[in-house]
Design a protein around this motif. Sequence first.
Motif, PDB file in Angstrom:
ATOM      1  N   VAL A   1       2.577  37.100-133.837  1.00  0.00           N
ATOM      2  CA  VAL A   1       2.885  36.268-132.664  1.00  0.00           C
ATOM      3  C   VAL A   1       2.983  34.795-133.063  1.00  0.00           C
ATOM      4  N   LEU A   2       2.032  34.326-133.861  1.00  0.00           N
ATOM      5  CA  LEU A   2       2.040  32.921-134.277  1.00  0.00           C
ATOM      6  C   LEU A   2       3.286  32.597-135.094  1.00  0.00           C
ATOM      7  N   LEU A   3       3.612  33.463-136.059  1.00  0.00           N
ATOM      8  CA  LEU A   3       4.781  33.216-136.898  1.00  0.00           C
ATOM      9  C   LEU A   3       6.060  33.262-136.071  1.00  0.00           C
ATOM     10  N   THR A   4       6.199  34.278-135.237  1.00  0.00           N
ATOM     11  CA  THR A   4       7.414  34.420-134.431  1.00  0.00           C
ATOM     12  C   THR A   4       7.594  33.236-133.501  1.00  0.00           C
ATOM     13  N   SER A   5       6.523  32.855-132.806  1.00  0.00           N
ATOM     14  CA  SER A   5       6.614  31.741-131.869  1.00  0.00           C
ATOM     15  C   SER A   5       6.975  30.452-132.580  1.00  0.00           C
ATOM     16  N   PHE A   6       6.322  30.182-133.707  1.00  0.00           N
ATOM     17  CA  PHE A   6       6.580  28.925-134.412  1.00  0.00           C
ATOM     18  C   PHE A   6       8.019  28.857-134.911  1.00  0.00           C
ATOM     19  N   VAL A   7       8.498  29.931-135.525  1.00  0.00           N
ATOM     20  CA  VAL A   7       9.868  29.936-136.051  1.00  0.00           C
ATOM     21  C   VAL A   7      10.871  29.844-134.909  1.00  0.00           C
ATOM     22  N   ALA A   8      10.629  30.589-133.817  1.00  0.00           N
ATOM     23  CA  ALA A   8      11.574  30.595-132.694  1.00  0.00           C
ATOM     24  C   ALA A   8      11.679  29.216-132.061  1.00  0.00           C
ATOM     25  N   TYR A   9      10.542  28.563-131.840  1.00  0.00           N
ATOM     26  CA  TYR A   9      10.580  27.251-131.194  1.00  0.00           C
ATOM     27  C   TYR A   9      11.051  26.157-132.150  1.00  0.00           C
ATOM     28  N   ALA A  10      10.724  26.268-133.429  1.00  0.00           N
ATOM     29  CA  ALA A  10      11.237  25.295-134.394  1.00  0.00           C
ATOM     30  C   ALA A  10      12.758  25.335-134.439  1.00  0.00           C
ATOM     31  N   LEU A  11      13.307  26.540-134.324  1.00  0.00           N
ATOM     32  CA  LEU A  11      14.769  26.686-134.362  1.00  0.00           C
ATOM     33  C   LEU A  11      15.399  26.267-133.043  1.00  0.00           C
ATOM     34  N   SER A  12      14.871  26.744-131.925  1.00  0.00           N
ATOM     35  CA  SER A  12      15.495  26.454-130.632  1.00  0.00           C
ATOM     36  C   SER A  12      15.312  24.997-130.226  1.00  0.00           C
ATOM     37  N   ASN A  13      14.193  24.362-130.587  1.00  0.00           N
ATOM     38  CA  ASN A  13      14.014  22.948-130.262  1.00  0.00           C
ATOM     39  C   ASN A  13      15.041  22.081-130.974  1.00  0.00           C
ATOM     40  N   THR A  14      15.411  22.476-132.190  1.00  0.00           N
ATOM     41  CA  THR A  14      16.351  21.675-132.968  1.00  0.00           C
ATOM     42  C   THR A  14      17.784  21.979-132.603  1.00  0.00           C
ATOM     43  N   ILE A  15      18.123  23.262-132.481  1.00  0.00           N
ATOM     44  CA  ILE A  15      19.500  23.671-132.238  1.00  0.00           C
ATOM     45  C   ILE A  15      19.815  23.730-130.749  1.00  0.00           C
ATOM     46  N   GLY A  16      18.809  23.990-129.922  1.00  0.00           N
ATOM     47  CA  GLY A  16      19.053  24.166-128.500  1.00  0.00           C
ATOM     48  C   GLY A  16      19.376  25.615-128.182  1.00  0.00           C
ATOM     49  N   LEU A  17      19.801  25.868-126.920  1.00  0.00           N
ATOM     50  CA  LEU A  17      20.155  27.223-126.475  1.00  0.00           C
ATOM     51  C   LEU A  17      19.026  28.198-126.780  1.00  0.00           C
TER      52      LEU A  17
END
Length: 866
Positions: free
Chosen positions: A104-120
């Motif tokens: 959960v920690l890894l998935t959440s961190f990677v998902a938000y790191a990507l979506s915060n930068t790229i958007g959508l």
Amino acid sequence: MSEYPIDPLPLRSLPKLRPGPWWPRLKPWLMAALGVVLAIAIGVALHRLLHEVRYDDVMAAVQATPGSNIALAIAATAASYFALSGYDASSLSYARAKVARSTVLLTSFVAYALSNTIGLGPLTGGAVRTRMYAAAGLEPHQIAQVIVFNAAAFGLGIAAFGALGLLWGAHEVAPLLHVRPLALRALGAALLIALAAFLWLCARRRALHLGAQRTLRLPQAGLALRQLVISAVELAASAAALWFLLPADRIALPTFVIFYAIAITAGIASHVPGGVGVFEAVMLLAGGTHVPTGAMLGALVLNRGIYYVLPLVVASALIVVYELRSGVAAPIGRAAVRLSPRLMAALTLVAGGWLLVSGVTPLTEDAKEILAALNVPLPLIEASHFLGSVAGLGLVLVARGLLHRLDAAWWAALGLSIVALVLALPKGFALHEAALLSAIAVLLLISRRQFDRPSTLFSQRLEPEWLLALAGVVAACIWVLFFAYQEVGYTNRLWWEFELDAQAPRSLRALLGVVLAGLAFGLWQLLRPPAGAVALPSDEEIERAAAIVRAGPASEGWYALTGDKHLLFSPSGRSVLMFGKHGRSWIGLFGPFGDPREWSDLVWRFVELASAHGGRPAFYQVRPAALPLYLDCGLHAFKLGEYAHIELRGFSLKGARRANLRSGMNRGEREGLGFEVLPPAAVGALLPELRAVSDAWLERQKTREKGFSVGSFNARYLAQLPVAVVRREGRIIAFANLLVTAATQEASVDLMRFVPDAPPGTMDFLFAKVVLHLQAEGYQRFGLGMSPMAGMTTRRHAPRWQRVGRLLFDYGERFYGFRGLHSFKDKFEPVWEARYLAVPGGVTPLFVLLDLAALIGGGIKGVVSK
């Protein structure tokens, strides 16, 4: 919203929803035009806000930020991302799914790191969650609930946070919006009342019925309250990460949080990647009366690096750690490693933008002093500045190739990052820039195995969105240049000034190089000849496909030889994909065959080819093990039914369930039936006799030849394979062609036909003899084909696609023998394996199924008749 990822509509409503054939080609341009209008509006707003601000003031504010404040901002960023993992924990609880805390920690961190930068976020972060949680064992409908819950929880959190902020600081916000504080407080109170009503519903009801076909399952009140607390903590931490970067006499934190919530909402609503420009414009407008504009802009620049770029680098590093660990063989490790292309594409895009902005902004005084002290030659400074900017444009261009895992894009990104890294030193000792480029180069080297598509870099046609995004990046660089050199008088002489202090001419020349390179690339993309029309395969191509299928383990690849499907070969020619076209649907059958290392590239090439022609890409009868190939392309998986195969090791005709086969074989022997397997070389001479049997069977069945996923009486097709025949007194009365390969792993039959006067039990005799023959030849499995709609679940929270499929299976016997076909195959005690349709979401699956029926039936006439 619906708790189910799929909400099929009645067939009678399809014509109303289906756009004209012009829509697929026009839609990307309309969306791109909307993006251009939004970008222009943002640019105009920023220009008005910054007309009194000087670039030197912004850089001075950045340099004046104490290291302790930067450390606090980093700590607040870490707290924010840790709180964001609570969103995933809550959503998993809502979906009634259990996943290890580390996952959960890894998935959440990677998902938000990507979506915060790229958007959508639902697309970028949703893709990460789909891959990771699928590897953790979650069902597709559970993953869909996780993604929807995350988006809804964030919206509710923003609403609650904004409502409290309006009640707290209405007198601060009112002048900016030109309304009365009382009206804002009333709005805040109304939002809180609505949230309270929502919590009351969560406590009193389990679900809301939103019409006849839609149901929203509400979370428990305790879960909803916990999530609101998590949202408050996360928003406060992310706001503090920016607040710590403001000067000492900064705005009060509670008031600042109100402005921050408004800016975040505006950035998300704009759908601009990372909210770039929109977030900054709102913050500059909101904080203008409290913080000097230059100081606010400097804090925003730092915040972009700390809250967005730094987590993206850390997330990429975490993923490549899995690449180095021996535990990659585990499903979670494999899923994590396969995220490398997405993260590396995002990092490369950020680095390219950084280089472009660096090329149009002046050197710092410290950098000029170092260059002068070391006597760095002026031509080297000029060349590094110019080439570094062009390298930045190159990184922006290859980012798309990295996303598609092209090996040529990997080589280009690695080369450009190393070149730009070397140029960063004579360019002005840009250490932060060099650190980012070094990280990218190292991460690319470690994740090399993930970029395994052997395609040329520029063979892919860029979509209009990419071309306009490229134009937007160049336009933003032009704006930054004029902002940085507001005091410069622009004349023709500027182009020819070559001095260390002549920074505006140097930036102009770098920008000119970028503009010319970008313009040349864009014109080449727009004017290059389009891909040719897809034609049916030639005799030579069919022979190439036959060689690939013959050497492989999968017998169903032989359907490529029927001649009614198009063939797409890999660049090496070692792999092939067969597909059919009807209307706008491009439907691949089964998937690629040949070298497994080339399958991903073939799938991508097929999806891109269909998209380039305005088509709907889809894959029919996909095996579960191959689903990641299609999920990576943004397709969705819909269960079609189950495929049955018999394990031939230990197979026998003994047992009550195989009594019919045993009885049919014994009766056939008493009737004097003979069984023979004709080798391919002997089939050609008997084709006239086999055709007579086939024509008689078709006439008796009152049907016509089918196609696509089933074979037809085709001389070339039959002559490539052994044919099992049943003779009576020397006359062929029944036959079946055998789909076999040199690997002796899988085998099956396609055409099974007999004459009307064949004795009863002839086909049981033929079938039993075929199975025993294949067993004796050493084959491991014998395929019985797919049973449509079989295995569909009836659980309450199952996707609607499966619930509708189950209804067809149970009550659609008069239209198609779903249950009868399944019962016939089940009596052989087979092993059942799910088969899927991989296709874009929405109502597209229904259109694809209609076109698929036309392909199999030989056109619309074949669909409505036998």
